[in-house]
Motif scaffolding. Structure first.
Motif: not given
Length: 126
Positions: A18-19, A25, A69, A22
């Motif tokens: 997830k990190s 992103k 995600s 992100n």
């Protein structure tokens, strides 16, 4: 032979993934700003074509980020539901997330290639 992992290990990996998503992103937002800057400063047709190419790449990358995600969140939620209310939940063993790990590896590889190509374009355009 199947590969099994403890839920805590899987949860930790999912959080790491997830990190990464992100981070991409955030990086993508920076690159989009840089692309807009290049576009506003260059009117050459070749540059405009490359800008269009990277706009498409970045739109698709944003879609992939959202999809990945979402998949990571669902997988994490599913794992949590499977051990919910189980007093030995932290010792539960599951099948490894091989397919998801492969997706993350491909995701990182493609993003690295796109970043390299974009940085090369920036260095040639500024």
């Amino acid at each position: 032979m199947s590969n099994k992992k403890h839920i805590t290990e899987l949860h930790s990996e999912i959080n790491e993934w997830k990190s990464k998503v992100n981070f991409v992103k955030d990086e993508l937002k920076t690159f989009q700003d840089q692309l807009a800057n290049v576009s506003s400063q260059n009117t050459a047709q070749e540059v405009k074509m490359k800008v269009g190419h990277f706009e498409s790449v970045f739109i698709r990358q944003d879609e992939v980020n959202d999809e990945l995600s979402h998949e990571l969140q669902i997988t994490d939620n599913d794992l949590g539901e499977k051990v919910k209310g189980n007093p030995a939940g932290d010792r539960v063993i599951f099948e490894d997330l091989v397919e998801l790990r492969d997706k993350i590896e491909v995701f990182e590889k493609i993003w690295t290639e796109n970043k390299t190509e974009f940085r090369r374009f920036l260095s040639e355009s500024l």
